[in-house]
Design an enzyme around this catalytic site. Structure first.
Site, PDB file in Angstrom:
ATOM      1  N   TRP A 102       0.830  -1.211   0.000  1.00 30.02           N
ATOM      2  CA  TRP A 102       0.000   0.000   0.000  1.00 30.02           C
ATOM      3  C   TRP A 102       0.864   1.261   0.000  1.00 30.02           C
ATOM      4  O   TRP A 102       0.537   2.230  -0.680  1.00 30.02           O
ATOM      5  CB  TRP A 102      -0.988   0.000   1.165  1.00 30.02           C
ATOM      6  CG  TRP A 102      -2.050  -1.046   1.011  1.00 30.02           C
ATOM      7  CD1 TRP A 102      -2.285  -2.107   1.821  1.00 30.02           C
ATOM      8  CD2 TRP A 102      -3.039  -1.140  -0.041  1.00 30.02           C
ATOM      9  NE1 TRP A 102      -3.338  -2.856   1.350  1.00 30.02           N
ATOM     10  CE2 TRP A 102      -3.818  -2.286   0.207  1.00 30.02           C
ATOM     11  CE3 TRP A 102      -3.326  -0.364  -1.176  1.00 30.02           C
ATOM     12  CZ2 TRP A 102      -4.870  -2.683  -0.617  1.00 30.02           C
ATOM     13  CZ3 TRP A 102      -4.382  -0.758  -2.007  1.00 30.02           C
ATOM     14  CH2 TRP A 102      -5.132  -1.900  -1.716  1.00 30.02           C
ATOM     15  N   ASP A 172      -1.595   6.814   6.453  1.00 31.21           N
ATOM     16  CA  ASP A 172      -2.639   5.903   5.990  1.00 31.21           C
ATOM     17  C   ASP A 172      -2.895   4.927   7.132  1.00 31.21           C
ATOM     18  O   ASP A 172      -2.064   4.068   7.432  1.00 31.21           O
ATOM     19  CB  ASP A 172      -2.149   5.169   4.734  1.00 31.21           C
ATOM     20  CG  ASP A 172      -3.145   4.123   4.230  1.00 31.21           C
ATOM     21  OD1 ASP A 172      -4.190   3.928   4.880  1.00 31.21           O
ATOM     22  OD2 ASP A 172      -2.869   3.504   3.179  1.00 31.21           O
ATOM     23  N   LYS A 196     -12.137  -1.850   6.752  1.00 31.06           N
ATOM     24  CA  LYS A 196     -11.322  -2.723   7.588  1.00 31.06           C
ATOM     25  C   LYS A 196     -11.877  -2.734   9.023  1.00 31.06           C
ATOM     26  O   LYS A 196     -11.972  -3.774   9.635  1.00 31.06           O
ATOM     27  CB  LYS A 196      -9.862  -2.267   7.595  1.00 31.06           C
ATOM     28  CG  LYS A 196      -9.293  -1.932   6.216  1.00 31.06           C
ATOM     29  CD  LYS A 196      -8.972  -3.158   5.389  1.00 31.06           C
ATOM     30  CE  LYS A 196      -8.793  -2.892   3.909  1.00 31.06           C
ATOM     31  NZ  LYS A 196      -7.681  -2.070   3.521  1.00 31.06           N
TER      32      LYS A 196
HETATM   33  C1  LIG Z   1      -7.173  -1.563   2.079  1.00 34.12           C
HETATM   34  C2  LIG Z   1      -6.127  -0.543   2.137  1.00 34.12           C
HETATM   35  C3  LIG Z   1      -6.033   0.505   1.195  1.00 34.12           C
HETATM   36  C4  LIG Z   1      -6.925   0.606  -0.026  1.00 34.12           C
HETATM   37  O1  LIG Z   1      -8.208   0.830   0.273  1.00 34.12           O
HETATM   38  P1  LIG Z   1      -9.336   0.938  -0.838  1.00 34.12           P
HETATM   39  O2  LIG Z   1     -10.494   1.376  -0.027  1.00 34.12           O
HETATM   40  O3  LIG Z   1      -9.515  -0.406  -1.451  1.00 34.12           O
HETATM   41  O4  LIG Z   1      -8.915   1.961  -1.816  1.00 34.12           O
HETATM   42  C5  LIG Z   1      -5.056   1.448   1.372  1.00 34.12           C
HETATM   43  N1  LIG Z   1      -4.199   1.384   2.391  1.00 34.12           N
HETATM   44  C6  LIG Z   1      -4.242   0.399   3.312  1.00 34.12           C
HETATM   45  C7  LIG Z   1      -3.256   0.384   4.430  1.00 34.12           C
HETATM   46  C8  LIG Z   1      -5.210  -0.594   3.209  1.00 34.12           C
HETATM   47  O5  LIG Z   1      -5.259  -1.569   4.123  1.00 34.12           O
END
Ligand SMILES: *Cc1c(COP(=O)(O)O)cnc(C)c1O
Length: 361
Positions: A102, A172, A196
């Site tokens: 990511w 993030d 998540k």
């Molecule tokens: C799942 C995830 C993303 C991407 O998320 P989307 O909603 O599918 O765009 C980005 N960063 C992290 C750390 C993630 O776990």
């Protein structure tokens, strides 16, 4: 009704009480005679729900008043572009710490809008650790520094939040959001896709320090300008109303459990149980070795045999322990044990691991 323990990395489990409440309110939300799905985002009843969600989140995370809380769309992925478009605008240069798939996607996107300096990386060991923090940041010409607090695929997590001095820290937090208390004042911006730990896919939370608003590049599409959303309390256009409603129920669930300190305590207990079982096993091992780098949310683990991995996954699935397959880049298994995974689910997985080892060695 047969509910399973779902170890998916996302979309992931939601608290059962939240699902029940949503079911009860599905056809008639608070006497409105309609579902939140069907409701105008300009209605009084929605407006109240929306503001309650904002207030609950501010209280849960103790978010200071000089930060705006935004409910956006486009997932973590849209944030990979929104962050540079809004923040990489003075020196046109940002620092990224590369700790997994990511992070790499985030920094690749940022390169479209300016210069990216990779300040540290753990790619040399398939991202199975958190690299040490670069020491010479003072006076560096960077608009911000970007980290990924919890690496969903690789199962690592920052146990200490690095100092960035006057350079805004951007994180993030998609896969660890609301799993533990966070000192928001250390960050310029925090973002997290909801699927998540917070709600169904469709809403992304951003928490932005006010002084970082209003500097977007001229080419920034209206929707991707944080200030547009901040000025309208995330009601510039139609927000993902139903997701925000579920997020509000989840915020209430965390509050009623005792808040984020209590949430973290429970998460530590669950993670310790699983890591201890893996560390004691002769057949299974966690792929992240350094205890302080281990994620409380995503636990990748493997055996040394692809056949055993396959057999484990098939049998676990039959036992109601589902979506344990690891990401293709790491292989083996991954147990995502977010907030909503009950202790009982982890206990059941641990017994299953031990029983599988006895039967197969
Ligand atoms: C799942 C995830 C993303 C991407 O998320 P989307 O909603 O599918 O765009 C980005 N960063 C992290 C750390 C993630 O776990």
């Amino acid at each position: 009704m047969a509910r399973v323990f779902n170890f998916s990395a996302g979309p992931a489990m939601l608290p059962e009480s939240v699902l029940h409440r949503a079911a009860e309110e599905m056809l008639d939300y608070k006497g409105s005679g309609m579902s939140v799905m069907e409701m105008s985002h300009r209605s009084k009843v929605y407006d109240q729900l929306h503001n309650e969600a904002v207030d609950l989140l501010r209280t849960l995370l103790a978010i200071p008043n000089n930060y705006k809380i935004l409910f956006l769309q486009g997932g973590g992925t849209a944030q990979f572009a929104m962050v540079p478009l809004n923040l990489m605008t003075s020196r046109r240069k940002a620092g990224y710490i590369s700790t997994g798939s990511w992070s790499k996607k985030a920094l690749k996107e940022a390169k479209k809008y300016g210069q990216v300096e990779v300040l540290a990386s753990s790619e040399d060991k398939v991202f199975n650790y958190i690299p040490s923090w670069p020491q010479d940041l003072a006076g560096r010409d960077l608009d911000y520094i970007h980290i990924t607090t919890n690496n969903t695929i690789e199962g690592t997590h920052y146990s200490r939040i690095p100092e960035t001095g006057t350079i805004p820290l951007v994180s993030d937090m998609s896969s660890s959001f609301l799993s533990e208390p966070v000192d928001v004042a250390k960050y310029g911006l925090i973002y997290a896709g909801a699927q998540k730990n917070v709600a169904p896919a469709g809403v992304t939370v951003a928490i932005v320090r006010e002084d970082l608003l209003g500097h977007a590049l001229d080419i920034t599409p209206t929707y991707l300008d944080y200030k547009v959303h901040a000025d309208e309390n995330s009601l510039y256009n139609t927000p993902p109303c139903y997701c925000i409603y579920i997020a509000k129920l989840v915020f209430e669930w965390i509050r009623d459990l005792g808040g984020l300190a209590a949430m973290e305590k429970l998460n530590r207990k669950k993670a310790a149980l699983l890591y201890q079982a893996l560390d004691r096993s002769k057949m299974f091992r966690a792929t992240v070795c350094k205890a302080e780098d281990r994620s409380l949310m995503n636990v990748p683990f493997v055996t040394d045999s692809d056949d055993l991995n396959k057999k484990f996954l098939a049998e676990a699935d039959k036992a109601g322990l589902v979506t344990l397959k690891g990401h293709r880049s790491v292989g083996g298994m991954r147990a995502s044990i977010y907030n909503a995974m009950p202790l009982e689910g982890v206990e059941k997985l641990v017994s299953f691991i031990q029983d599988f080892e006895r039967r197969n060695s």
